[in-house]
Write a protein that holds these residues in place. Structure first.
Motif, PDB file in Angstrom:
ATOM      1  N   ALA A  90      62.011  71.525  53.110  1.00 52.37           N
ATOM      2  CA  ALA A  90      60.883  70.481  52.497  1.00 52.37           C
ATOM      3  C   ALA A  90      60.724  70.697  50.931  1.00 52.37           C
ATOM      4  O   ALA A  90      60.423  69.868  50.203  1.00 52.37           O
ATOM      5  CB  ALA A  90      59.786  70.269  53.254  1.00 52.37           C
ATOM      6  N   ASP A  91      60.833  71.916  50.608  1.00 53.21           N
ATOM      7  CA  ASP A  91      60.511  72.719  49.176  1.00 53.21           C
ATOM      8  C   ASP A  91      61.689  72.558  48.482  1.00 53.21           C
ATOM      9  O   ASP A  91      61.791  72.765  46.982  1.00 53.21           O
ATOM     10  CB  ASP A  91      59.994  74.001  49.319  1.00 53.21           C
ATOM     11  CG  ASP A  91      58.551  73.827  50.241  1.00 53.21           C
ATOM     12  OD1 ASP A  91      57.672  72.984  49.836  1.00 53.21           O
ATOM     13  OD2 ASP A  91      58.482  74.912  50.746  1.00 53.21           O
ATOM     14  N   SER A  92      63.077  72.217  48.947  1.00 54.71           N
ATOM     15  CA  SER A  92      64.289  72.426  48.160  1.00 54.71           C
ATOM     16  C   SER A  92      64.949  71.126  48.052  1.00 54.71           C
ATOM     17  O   SER A  92      66.047  71.076  47.238  1.00 54.71           O
ATOM     18  CB  SER A  92      65.298  73.351  48.930  1.00 54.71           C
ATOM     19  OG  SER A  92      65.626  73.006  50.244  1.00 54.71           O
ATOM     20  N   ALA A  93      64.539  69.957  48.492  1.00 52.05           N
ATOM     21  CA  ALA A  93      65.286  68.679  48.244  1.00 52.05           C
ATOM     22  C   ALA A  93      64.888  68.233  46.927  1.00 52.05           C
ATOM     23  O   ALA A  93      64.121  67.292  47.179  1.00 52.05           O
ATOM     24  CB  ALA A  93      65.027  67.752  49.501  1.00 52.05           C
ATOM     25  N   ALA A  94      65.349  68.695  46.128  1.00 51.65           N
ATOM     26  CA  ALA A  94      64.699  68.245  44.744  1.00 51.65           C
ATOM     27  C   ALA A  94      65.919  68.858  43.706  1.00 51.65           C
ATOM     28  O   ALA A  94      67.042  69.123  43.993  1.00 51.65           O
ATOM     29  CB  ALA A  94      63.656  68.867  44.279  1.00 51.65           C
ATOM     30  N   GLY A  95      65.640  68.712  42.309  1.00 50.29           N
ATOM     31  CA  GLY A  95      66.251  69.419  41.257  1.00 50.29           C
ATOM     32  C   GLY A  95      65.894  70.406  40.763  1.00 50.29           C
ATOM     33  O   GLY A  95      64.512  70.416  40.497  1.00 50.29           O
ATOM     34  N   TYR A  96      66.675  71.453  40.460  1.00 49.42           N
ATOM     35  CA  TYR A  96      66.290  72.669  39.652  1.00 49.42           C
ATOM     36  C   TYR A  96      67.015  72.807  38.422  1.00 49.42           C
ATOM     37  O   TYR A  96      68.084  72.768  38.292  1.00 49.42           O
ATOM     38  CB  TYR A  96      66.389  74.014  40.574  1.00 49.42           C
ATOM     39  CG  TYR A  96      65.446  73.836  41.660  1.00 49.42           C
ATOM     40  CD1 TYR A  96      64.300  74.659  41.770  1.00 49.42           C
ATOM     41  CD2 TYR A  96      65.671  73.245  42.908  1.00 49.42           C
ATOM     42  CE1 TYR A  96      63.562  74.643  42.780  1.00 49.42           C
ATOM     43  CE2 TYR A  96      64.879  73.058  44.033  1.00 49.42           C
ATOM     44  CZ  TYR A  96      63.896  73.727  43.904  1.00 49.42           C
ATOM     45  OH  TYR A  96      63.020  73.852  45.104  1.00 49.42           O
ATOM     46  N   LEU A  97      66.232  73.281  37.402  1.00 54.56           N
ATOM     47  CA  LEU A  97      66.806  73.835  36.122  1.00 54.56           C
ATOM     48  C   LEU A  97      67.069  75.450  36.328  1.00 54.56           C
ATOM     49  O   LEU A  97      66.096  75.968  36.695  1.00 54.56           O
ATOM     50  CB  LEU A  97      65.981  73.657  35.066  1.00 54.56           C
ATOM     51  CG  LEU A  97      66.297  74.004  33.701  1.00 54.56           C
ATOM     52  CD1 LEU A  97      67.584  73.370  33.301  1.00 54.56           C
ATOM     53  CD2 LEU A  97      65.193  73.912  32.526  1.00 54.56           C
TER      54      LEU A  97
END
Length: 248
Positions: free
Chosen positions: A231-238
């Motif tokens: 739930a915390d990692s379905a995103a974008g990261y720089l």
């Protein structure tokens, strides 16, 4: 949270640079690692130092190969790093063929592995990480269609996440966008071109970049990322030399 020894990690584009660093980090953490690249000699060099790593020579743009590899190795984590080195020149000096190099490679690779991960599908709790580029956020005026292709990789991951949720597959898709780094062929090409444009030496240009993303740092960042709750990692990261920063 999945423990390292429970991970079965496929690294697509593991022959050199950040991909090799990622494969190495997971192997050293105790994960079961399969390294995929087109260059058999580069993979052999990897196994010379990390003999537990299994290798597979294939083209990441080959959909049939992707299906076969997912069936053969049954990974629960797929990290896609592969892509083409862009042709570095001003817009007016590009042809469509040089401008579109990364659309024909990087976008296709992202599309194929996201699609095949959904179609197989990966096991519930599986992860797919698309390693894109900071150029997806900031542009890259000397690299033709590169920045747009890297932004599209992020869109593909987002679309795949929506499809995973609709089908209740439990697969998490994440995009990581590293800042420019001399640690790989793409970064070195960019540094060479932008240093020349600015009238700087390559070393002086690199100093302006601040803390550098190294293969070792990228590897640890991937380990940290897949240890997060989905739930915390379905995103974008720089990804910078200071580590991962989640994007809103």
């Amino acid at each position: 949270m999945t423990e390292p020894h429970e991970l079965k990690v496929l690294v697509v584009g593991a022959g050199r640079g950040l991909g090799r660093g990622i494969a190495t980090a997971f192997a050293e953490s105790g994960a079961d690692v399969v390294a995929l690249a087109r260059d058999g000699a580069a993979l052999a060099a990897l196994t010379d130092t990390h003999p537990t790593v299994r290798t597979h020579v294939a083209d990441g743009t080959d959909a049939a190969a992707a299906r076969h590899i997912l069936d053969e190795y049954q990974p629960n984590t797929v990290i896609v790093v592969a892509g083409a080195t862009p042709v570095m020149r001003e817009l007016v000096q590009h042809s469509w063929e040089t401008f579109s190099v990364n659309w024909d490679a990087d976008v296709k690779i992202a599309f194929i592995w996201a699609r095949e991960a959904l179609l197989k599908p990966l096991p519930r709790g599986g992860r797919v990480v698309m390693v894109s580029s900071g150029a997806a956020l900031n542009g890259s005026p000397l690299s033709g269609g590169y920045a747009g292709s890297k932004a599209t990789q992020r869109f593909i991951a987002q679309y795949a996440q929506v499809e995973s949720e609709r089908a209740d597959l439990g697969i998490t898709f994440t995009t990581v966008m590293p800042r420019m780094t001399p640690a790989g062929d793409v970064g070195r090409a960019g540094i060479r071109a932008y240093a020349h444009q600015a009238g700087l030496t390559e070393d002086a240009f690199i100093l302006q970049l601040g803390p550098i993303v190294t293969p070792e740092l990228a590897g640890q960042a991937m380990i940290d990322l897949v240890s997060l709750d989905p739930a915390d990692s379905a995103a974008g990261y720089l990804l910078t030399g200071a580590g991962l920063a989640r994007l809103s």
